[in-house]
Design a protein around this motif. Structure first.
Motif, PDB file in Angstrom:
ATOM      1  N   PRO A  48       0.803  -1.232   0.000  1.00 16.86           N
ATOM      2  CA  PRO A  48       0.000   0.000   0.000  1.00 16.86           C
ATOM      3  C   PRO A  48       0.828   1.270   0.000  1.00 16.86           C
ATOM      4  N   ALA A  49       1.981   1.245   0.677  1.00 16.94           N
ATOM      5  CA  ALA A  49       2.810   2.454   0.749  1.00 16.94           C
ATOM      6  C   ALA A  49       3.348   2.838  -0.627  1.00 16.94           C
ATOM      7  N   ALA A  50       3.734   1.837  -1.427  1.00 14.28           N
ATOM      8  CA  ALA A  50       4.254   2.125  -2.772  1.00 14.28           C
ATOM      9  C   ALA A  50       3.124   2.487  -3.732  1.00 14.28           C
ATOM     10  N   LEU A  51       1.946   1.957  -3.470  1.00 17.74           N
ATOM     11  CA  LEU A  51       0.825   2.164  -4.385  1.00 17.74           C
ATOM     12  C   LEU A  51       0.171   3.534  -4.229  1.00 17.74           C
ATOM     13  N   ALA A  52       0.140   4.040  -2.996  1.00 19.43           N
ATOM     14  CA  ALA A  52      -0.593   5.280  -2.710  1.00 19.43           C
ATOM     15  C   ALA A  52      -0.151   6.463  -3.559  1.00 19.43           C
ATOM     16  N   PRO A  53       1.175   6.741  -3.673  1.00 19.65           N
ATOM     17  CA  PRO A  53       1.584   7.906  -4.494  1.00 19.65           C
ATOM     18  C   PRO A  53       1.166   7.774  -5.958  1.00 19.65           C
ATOM     19  N   LEU A  54       1.236   6.547  -6.482  1.00 25.80           N
ATOM     20  CA  LEU A  54       0.858   6.348  -7.878  1.00 25.80           C
ATOM     21  C   LEU A  54      -0.649   6.544  -8.070  1.00 25.80           C
ATOM     22  N   LEU A  55      -1.446   6.071  -7.103  1.00 27.44           N
ATOM     23  CA  LEU A  55      -2.892   6.264  -7.191  1.00 27.44           C
ATOM     24  C   LEU A  55      -3.275   7.737  -7.092  1.00 27.44           C
ATOM     25  N   ALA A  56      -2.537   8.462  -6.283  1.00 27.58           N
ATOM     26  CA  ALA A  56      -2.812   9.896  -6.161  1.00 27.58           C
ATOM     27  C   ALA A  56      -2.521  10.608  -7.475  1.00 27.58           C
ATOM     28  N   LYS A  57      -1.490  10.137  -8.162  1.00 24.98           N
ATOM     29  CA  LYS A  57      -1.081  10.774  -9.416  1.00 24.98           C
ATOM     30  C   LYS A  57      -1.954  10.329 -10.586  1.00 24.98           C
ATOM     31  N   TYR A  58      -2.343   9.033 -10.565  1.00 22.61           N
ATOM     32  CA  TYR A  58      -3.130   8.479 -11.673  1.00 22.61           C
ATOM     33  C   TYR A  58      -4.346   7.752 -11.079  1.00 22.61           C
ATOM     34  N   PRO A  59      -5.349   8.467 -10.613  1.00 28.04           N
ATOM     35  CA  PRO A  59      -6.442   7.850  -9.844  1.00 28.04           C
ATOM     36  C   PRO A  59      -7.383   6.983 -10.665  1.00 28.04           C
ATOM     37  N   ASP A  60      -7.368   7.125 -11.996  1.00 25.84           N
ATOM     38  CA  ASP A  60      -8.293   6.324 -12.804  1.00 25.84           C
ATOM     39  C   ASP A  60      -7.574   5.271 -13.639  1.00 25.84           C
ATOM     40  N   ASN A  61      -6.321   4.976 -13.325  1.00 28.88           N
ATOM     41  CA  ASN A  61      -5.581   3.963 -14.088  1.00 28.88           C
ATOM     42  C   ASN A  61      -6.087   2.567 -13.708  1.00 28.88           C
ATOM     43  N   PRO A  62      -6.602   1.787 -14.664  1.00 23.72           N
ATOM     44  CA  PRO A  62      -7.203   0.485 -14.330  1.00 23.72           C
ATOM     45  C   PRO A  62      -6.247  -0.477 -13.642  1.00 23.72           C
ATOM     46  N   SER A  63      -5.010  -0.511 -14.071  1.00 26.22           N
ATOM     47  CA  SER A  63      -4.071  -1.451 -13.461  1.00 26.22           C
ATOM     48  C   SER A  63      -3.838  -1.116 -11.994  1.00 26.22           C
ATOM     49  N   LEU A  64      -3.721   0.169 -11.694  1.00 27.80           N
ATOM     50  CA  LEU A  64      -3.538   0.577 -10.298  1.00 27.80           C
ATOM     51  C   LEU A  64      -4.797   0.289  -9.488  1.00 27.80           C
ATOM     52  N   LEU A  65      -5.971   0.537 -10.071  1.00 27.22           N
ATOM     53  CA  LEU A  65      -7.219   0.257  -9.354  1.00 27.22           C
ATOM     54  C   LEU A  65      -7.378  -1.232  -9.077  1.00 27.22           C
ATOM     55  N   ARG A  66      -6.845  -2.073  -9.972  1.00 21.57           N
ATOM     56  CA  ARG A  66      -6.879  -3.528  -9.746  1.00 21.57           C
ATOM     57  C   ARG A  66      -6.031  -3.881  -8.531  1.00 21.57           C
ATOM     58  N   PHE A  67      -4.846  -3.315  -8.442  1.00 22.90           N
ATOM     59  CA  PHE A  67      -3.990  -3.542  -7.263  1.00 22.90           C
ATOM     60  C   PHE A  67      -4.690  -3.064  -5.993  1.00 22.90           C
ATOM     61  N   ALA A  68      -5.295  -1.893  -6.074  1.00 26.51           N
ATOM     62  CA  ALA A  68      -5.962  -1.330  -4.900  1.00 26.51           C
ATOM     63  C   ALA A  68      -7.113  -2.223  -4.454  1.00 26.51           C
ATOM     64  N   ALA A  69      -7.867  -2.768  -5.421  1.00 29.22           N
ATOM     65  CA  ALA A  69      -8.981  -3.644  -5.076  1.00 29.22           C
ATOM     66  C   ALA A  69      -8.483  -4.916  -4.401  1.00 29.22           C
ATOM     67  N   GLN A  70      -7.396  -5.450  -4.886  1.00 32.97           N
ATOM     68  CA  GLN A  70      -6.865  -6.665  -4.264  1.00 32.97           C
ATOM     69  C   GLN A  70      -6.387  -6.397  -2.841  1.00 32.97           C
ATOM     70  N   HIS A  71      -5.752  -5.250  -2.646  1.00 29.67           N
ATOM     71  CA  HIS A  71      -5.306  -4.887  -1.283  1.00 29.67           C
ATOM     72  C   HIS A  71      -6.500  -4.732  -0.355  1.00 29.67           C
ATOM     73  N   ALA A  72      -7.560  -4.128  -0.862  1.00 28.78           N
ATOM     74  CA  ALA A  72      -8.748  -3.944  -0.029  1.00 28.78           C
ATOM     75  C   ALA A  72      -9.365  -5.291   0.346  1.00 28.78           C
ATOM     76  N   ILE A  73      -9.373  -6.224  -0.582  1.00 26.27           N
ATOM     77  CA  ILE A  73      -9.894  -7.564  -0.279  1.00 26.27           C
ATOM     78  C   ILE A  73      -9.031  -8.241   0.775  1.00 26.27           C
ATOM     79  N   ASP A  74      -7.720  -8.109   0.615  1.00 26.90           N
ATOM     80  CA  ASP A  74      -6.800  -8.726   1.576  1.00 26.90           C
ATOM     81  C   ASP A  74      -6.926  -8.118   2.967  1.00 26.90           C
ATOM     82  N   SER A  75      -7.384  -6.877   3.017  1.00 28.25           N
ATOM     83  CA  SER A  75      -7.486  -6.206   4.318  1.00 28.25           C
ATOM     84  C   SER A  75      -8.598  -6.780   5.181  1.00 28.25           C
TER      85      SER A  75
END
Length: 913
Positions: free
Chosen positions: A720-747
């Motif tokens: 999550p720490a590495a992903l957050a800056p990229l999501l802030a910069k590119y909030p609608d990038n599908p590949s990043l949103l896929r990573f974010a969704a998986q992290h949320a499921i794992d949480s």
């Protein structure tokens, strides 16, 4: 030294020309009926593997017309090189050997006779050397190969050698003088029985004469084993490096549809003479007939290396182009070839076939008449036309040509083989049996004939179910389950498909459920090595059962497969089998239920963005001769995509109009231009613009930031720490949103995960992963209503398992939605009709909803699926009794009691009915 001296003597004689000319080069009827009657379809895996062992696969894209040099070679056997360098031989012996083994480039200052020998080996048949004072046999062979059999007879009039006898017999047959040819050959049988021939060249020629005699007598199998043993003697005992004996053996094995051993004999030939034209030609023909277009093109190129105007190269290239359904290109090649050799029988026969595939009946008949004028009563031209018409699924026209060939040569099995296979593909199995039995009587060693006859004998004993527009045939036993399911759905399918394409076939469609993939291959091709799932040959659809076991493919969506194949039946009939392959496949895919899955979207997106979509003139051959494992699935997906574009841009009526144009014989590009007003280049450019927008909506368009993201994450799932800056910069990038969704499921926070998955789904709506996760989250949190939409989407797209449909059926049943539950249960059975749990659930649901017909179908199916379970017969007896069918109830009860003497069925056994 005796062996070498003997070999040198044989080589000297053989170097005068080609003592065992290929059958077709000598204008005799070609040895093989088409291996794929009914057109493209699946490949012979065994044959392709064997060819791959023989010669490395050619690289690059297949051209419609072979160009350039082949990227494989066959090295001269070291024993030959050693022999050519043997100083103990005289210079004259070494020169003869060099010519015989195709190594004339070693020689300087060729004599006039040596020039004629080399010209003949190169098939430079119009070379002026043949008008000079060279040995008569060289001039006679060149004349026969040019199509001048009269000259061959005159030149060899007094020659009684086996080689001359064979040449004269072939010349007589070319002239339609079959009785004289028979008389010429008959003494060879006695000569061979006497065993007096100790010369490899004479023994090989005599053996080929024996085989020709047996064919003309109507007993082509009579001397098959004898011929093999004689050829083995010629190349083994008499002269182990006498390559024409290997070549003769290859031709004989190919005639019996034994490509594995034939290809081995070809390789043996080429190792002894890499310049052996007939071997390259035979390999080219075999490759083209098995749709290995690259290999065939490479062999043609090798022939052109030997002689740029090689008549065997022209012959093979025309066959290759006809196999590719490119009759226009074939017309150009055959036209130039006939300018050089206007009397050559094979070329004239191919000219008629080319005109037939151009649907120019008048020109076809003119070509047939021209052939008949030169070779009266010779069936070659009719057979050749019939063969290629059969490959193009022009069944009626093909049958007429083949029956004419049979009339002219009733003792020749090949037209009967071809006709029998054609009748099988068109669904007239009784007539096919008759023709194939006649062919088998003539030639019992033909693999395809024996395989087809075994299948027909079995097919005609199978069970049948009939509907207004279909006949369904199945092997009694467990496959009756699938046959009954088919019976329930085919009429709705008929209404759907015929209304979409605005055409109703004239004939009933025969659907055959073959018990496994091996028999499916025999049904479609005549050989058991080709395995696939389903195929249409016009009025016949064959399918393998979707079940596990030896020679099975496991679960698959048989409803999807049958609909796909029935679209072929409709569009082939609608266009008289004249539509391009890509279009019939596109139409078929368009009617498959469920839509495009995520993997197909990714395949298309990747091909589009890497500029690897097929050009309009290449896509047809990706179905038939794929270069890579992804070519065929890409061809199906792209063809469907192109029809989607045409429909979206020009309306569905454009699709129907295209079918009309194809049926009128309008070529592909011209038809597309008529409905679009664009050239093919303009149309494909517009299609790619439209396709790019599609990929963008799918969320699969490559983005400028993707390179940065890939570099930052280095291909590893980020924390999550590495992903957050990229999501802030590119909030609608599908590949990043896929990573974010998986992290949320794992949480472990279900609601947070659900929202994250929904954001990803919005950015990339085609990815079924989102539906899997949403369904899982909803079911885990006890909110099944929220899972319904995702389960339905998974159900639509999944083809190889019924699990999602099964889950839906249970949920719908629990909610009291019995109609939806029954439909879902049927979809589960569409993927796995032999699954007892799915079948039982379907029976229960239909019992609950009062659907007597479907409830009974599923209860009866259970007794077929598990015939050793008494409970199924008990239930069936009870239901029959409820329906008032007391006699049937008693029969079911007796079966239950036979399985289990304690079965509680007494009430049904005393019905008296």
């Amino acid at each position: 030294m005796p062996a070498l001296v003997k070999y040198s003597k044989n080589a000297a004689r053989a170097a005068q020309g080609i003592p065992a000319m290929i059958r077709t080069a000598a204008h005799l009827p070609p040895s093989n009926a088409s291996r794929r009657a009914g057109g493209p379809g699946p490949l012979s895996l065994l044959w392709l593997v064997l060819l791959g062992i023989l010669l490395p696969a050619a690289s690059g894209h297949a051209a419609a017309s072979p160009a350039g040099k082949p990227d494989f070679n066959v090295e001269l056997a070291p024993t030959v090189t050693k022999l050519l360098d043997d100083k103990s031989l005289s210079p004259a012996e070494r020169r003869s050997l060099a010519i015989f083994h195709g190594q004339s480039d070693r020689l300087k200052d060729l004599t006039i006779t040596e020039q004629a020998q080399v010209a003949l080996q190169r098939y430079d048949l119009n070379n002026s050397v043949f008008s000079q004072d060279v040995p008569v046999v060289l001039r006679a062979k060149a004349a026969l190969l040019r199509g001048e059999p009269e000259q061959t007879l005159a030149l060899l009039d007094k020659d009684t050698s086996a080689e001359a006898t064979l040449l004269k017999a072939r010349a007589l047959e070319d002239l339609g003088r079959v009785a004289e040819s028979l008389a010429m050959l008959t003494p060879l049988r006695e000569t061979l029985k006497a065993g007096d021939l100790t010369d490899a060249a004479e023994l090989t020629a005599a053996t080929e004469g024996l085989l020709m005699l047996a064919r003309l007598e109507g007993r082509p199998a009579q001397d098959y084993r004898l011929a093999l043993s004689l050829l083995a003697k010629a190349r083994g005992e008499l002269d182990r490096m006498y390559w024409p004996a290997y070549l003769a053996e290859a031709r004989l094995l190919d005639e019996k549809d034994n490509p594995a051993e034939a290809s081995g004999a070809i390789l043996d030939t080429l190792r002894l003479n890499p310049q052996a034209s007939e071997a390259w030609y035979l390999l080219a023909r075999m490759s083209a007939e098995y749709f290995d277009f690259d290999k065939a093109a490479a062999c043609v190129a090798r022939l052109r290396d030997i002689n740029p105007q090689h008549p065997l190269a022209d012959d093979a290239e025309v066959r290759l182009l006809l196999a590719q359904r490119d009759a226009q290109a074939a017309q150009q090649v055959i036209g130039e070839a006939l300018k050089r050799y206007p009397r050559q029988r094979n070329l004239l026969a191919l000219d008629a076939a080319v005109e037939a595939l151009l649907f120019n009946d008048s020109a076809r008949d003119t070509a047939l008449a021209r052939f008949d004028q030169l070779a009266p009563k010779n069936p070659l031209a009719f057979f050749t036309v019939g063969k290629y018409l059969a490959q193009a699924r022009q069944y009626k026209a093909s049958e007429a040509m083949l029956r004419r060939a049979i009339e002219l040569a009733p003792n020749w099995p090949d037209p009967r083989v071809e006709l029998g296979l054609l009748l099988m593909q068109s669904g007239d199995e009784t007539a096919a049996q008759t023709e194939l039995k006649r062919a088998s009587d003539l030639d019992p060693f033909n693999f395809r004939v024996s395989n087809q006859l075994k299948l027909i004998d079995e097919l005609l004993t199978w069970g049948k179910l009939e509907t207004p527009h279909f006949l369904i045939r199945y092997k009694p036993g467990i496959d009756e389950v699938l046959a009954r399911d088919l019976q329930e759905m085919v009429e709705q399918m008929y209404a759907d498909v015929t209304s979409v394409f605005q055409y109703q076939p004239e004939n009933k469609t025969l659907i055959e459920v073959l018990p496994d993939e091996k028999w499916f291959a025999v049904r479609i091709t005549g050989l058991p090595e080709i395995w696939t799932i389903g195929a249409s040959t016009g009025d016949v659809i064959a399918i393998t059962p979707p079940r596990a076991g030896a020679h099975q493919r496991g679960a698959f969506d048989w409803d999807r497969v049958i609909r796909h194949e029935f679209v072929h039946t409709v569009t082939l009939a609608q266009t008289r089998n004249r539509l391009p392959h890509w279009f019939t496949e596109a139409c078929a895919v368009s009617q498959e239920p469920g839509g495009r899955d995520y993997n197909t979207c990714r395949l298309l997106a990747d091909a589009l963005q890497s500029h690897q979509l097929f050009a309009l003139d290449q896509i047809n051959w990706a179905f038939i001769r794929p270069k890579t494992p992804r070519d065929r699935p890409l061809a199906y997906a792209q063809a469907h995509w192109m029809v989607e574009y045409l429909t979206a841009t020009y309306g569905h009526e454009a699709i129907v109009k295209l079918l009309t144009l194809y049926g009128q014989g309008v070529p592909n590009e011209a038809a597309l231009q008529q409905i679009s007003g664009k050239t093919s280049a303009e149309l494909m450019a517009a299609f790619q613009i439209w396709a790019t927008e599609q990929v963008k909506r799918w969320g699969l368009l490559v983005r400028p930031e993707d390179a940065e993201i890939s570099k930052t994450l280095a291909g590893k799932p980020p924390d999550p720490a590495a992903l957050a800056p990229l999501l802030a910069k590119y909030p609608d990038n599908p590949s990043l949103l896929r990573f974010a969704a998986q992290h949320a499921i794992d949480s472990g926070d279900a609601e947070t995960a659900r929202q994250a998955v929904l954001r990803y789904a919005a950015s990339r709506p085609v990815d079924s992963w989102s539906d899997q996760m949403l369904a899982d989250l909803a079911l885990k949190t006890g909110r099944p209503d929220e899972a319904m939409g995702s389960l339905e989407q998974l159900d639509r797209q999944t083809q190889n398992t019924g699990i999602w449909s099964y889950q839906l059926a249970k949920v719908y049943r629990a909610r009291g939605q019995l109609g939806a539950a029954a439909a879902a249960a049927e979809r589960a059975l569409n993927r796995d009709p032999y699954n007892a749990a799915y079948r039982e659930l379907a029976a229960v649901i239909n019992l609950q909803r009062g659907d007597e017909r479907d409830a009974l179908r599923h209860l009866e199916a259970m007794t077929l699926l598990e015939p050793d379970q008494a409970v199924h017969f008990v239930r069936l007896a009870a239901y029959y009794a409820k329906l008032g069918r007391k006699g049937d109830a008693k029969i079911a009860a007796e079966k239950a009691r036979k399985i289990d003497p304690q079965a509680d069925v007494g009430a049904f056994l005393d019905t008296g009915g």
